[in-house]
Scaffold this active site. Structure first.
Site, PDB file in Angstrom:
ATOM      1  CB  ALA A  29       6.689   2.445 -16.029  1.00  0.00           C
ATOM      2  CG  HIS A  34       2.044  -0.135 -11.261  1.00  0.00           C
ATOM      3  ND1 HIS A  34       3.201  -0.080 -11.739  1.00  0.00           N
ATOM      4  CD2 HIS A  34       2.064   0.997 -10.618  1.00  0.00           C
ATOM      5  CE1 HIS A  34       3.822   0.773 -11.324  1.00  0.00           C
ATOM      6  NE2 HIS A  34       3.141   1.527 -10.774  1.00  0.00           N
ATOM      7  CE  LYS A 146       9.491   0.610  -3.699  1.00  0.00           C
ATOM      8  NZ  LYS A 146       9.396   1.858  -4.831  1.00  0.00           N
TER       9      LYS A 146
END
Ligand code: AMP
Length: 279
Positions: A29, A34, A146
């Protein structure tokens, strides 16, 4: 781009990658967060591998393993457009097997803060990341800040188990309004998306404070305000911790500190963090 959908296919194609090789592990996803990891990997390495695997070992009972988004064709297109050399996307049956007996323990770091809220989570992450590193043998692997505690666990594992991969941390990528990108953001409806901004507002408020005590109070007050305004917001934790041990800091602490928070917004659990310095 090579797409290896099994360990056997990976073994066959891995020798084709030249020079320094980087690995970017993901659960797919793929979003701009990313993508930034892949771009950072590319700066450091001649060849870039991305793994896409929704790791069942890191989900607790009642978490969103079944619902987790799996847009594999879109993800392959994204990787191709970024010039990724190899995608490793194994099945769980292949990567985990039917009856695994041995796993990695994250130790004390795996039991505090995020690890206290999600028992066994970091053990599950480390077991699969260790397998991915053993199978792909990267000189370098890239993880996002993160998931700051995950990054710390992986750095500790690489050091303590001599995995021989340099673990690189990448900055948090945010939407323009401050929300940290996450594959789970797709779960948020409009109202929830609005109240999710309380997380980055809390970090901003903490960043403007002059000492640890007022930073923590400012961050907690933002989240409490959101809880009062919206019944679907519920704080899991808002803590100021030592950035490598993730243990709480005394009110008179000087120097670096990590403000970490986890908040439920509807059925979505969001995490975020920011490094502060009370020099
Ligand atoms: P995930 O697919 O959520 O397991 O994340 C794969 C990798 O991407 C992890 O190293 C995450 O820390 C990283 N990542 C996820 N979201 C972000 C973001 N907003 N900014 C930077 N890195 C991220």
């Amino acid at each position: 781009m090579i797409v290896a959908r099994s360990i056997a296919e990976l073994s066959r194609h891995r020798p084709e990658l030249a020079g320094t090789v980087a690995l970017v592990p993901t659960m797919g996803a793929l979003h701009a967060g990313h993508r930034s990891l892949v771009e950072l990997a590319r700066l450091h390495a001649d060849s870039v591998m991305v793994s896409i695997f929704v790791n069942p070992l890191q989900f607790g009972a009642g978490e969103d393993f079944g619902a987790y988004p799996r847009p594999i064709e879109d993800d392959l297109e994204t990787c191709d457009s970024l010039g990724v050399d190899l995608v490793f996307a194994p099945t769980a049956a292949d990567l985990i097997g039917s009856d695994p007996q041995v796993g990695v323990s994250a130790g004390r770091l795996g039991t505090v803060l995020e690890g206290a809220s999600r028992p066994g989570h970091f053990d599950g992450v480390l077991t699969v990341v260790a397998k991915l590193i053993n199978l792909t043998r990267p000189g370098l692997s890239v993880f996002g800040r993160k998931d700051a505690q995950q990054l710390a666990c992986i750095q500790a594992m690489s050091r303590d188990l001599n995995l021989g991969t340099e673990v690189v941390g990448a900055p948090i990528v945010r939407e323009e309004d401050g929300l940290a990108l996450s594959s789970r953001n797709v779960y948020l409806n409009d109202g929830e998306r609005g109240s999710a901004l309380a997380l980055s507002r809390a970090l901003g408020a903490a960043g403007r404070a002059i000492d640890p005590e007022s930073a923590l109070a400012a961050a907690r007050s933002e989240i409490t305000g959101a809880e009062t305004a919206h019944p679907w917001v519920e704080r899991d934790y808002v803590e100021l911790v030592e950035p490598s041990t993730f243990l709480p800091l005394p009110a008179d602490h000087r120097g670096p500190a990590l403000l970490a928070l986890a908040v439920r917004v509807g059925r979505t659990r969001l995490i975020d963090n920011q490094l502060l310095d009370f020099g």
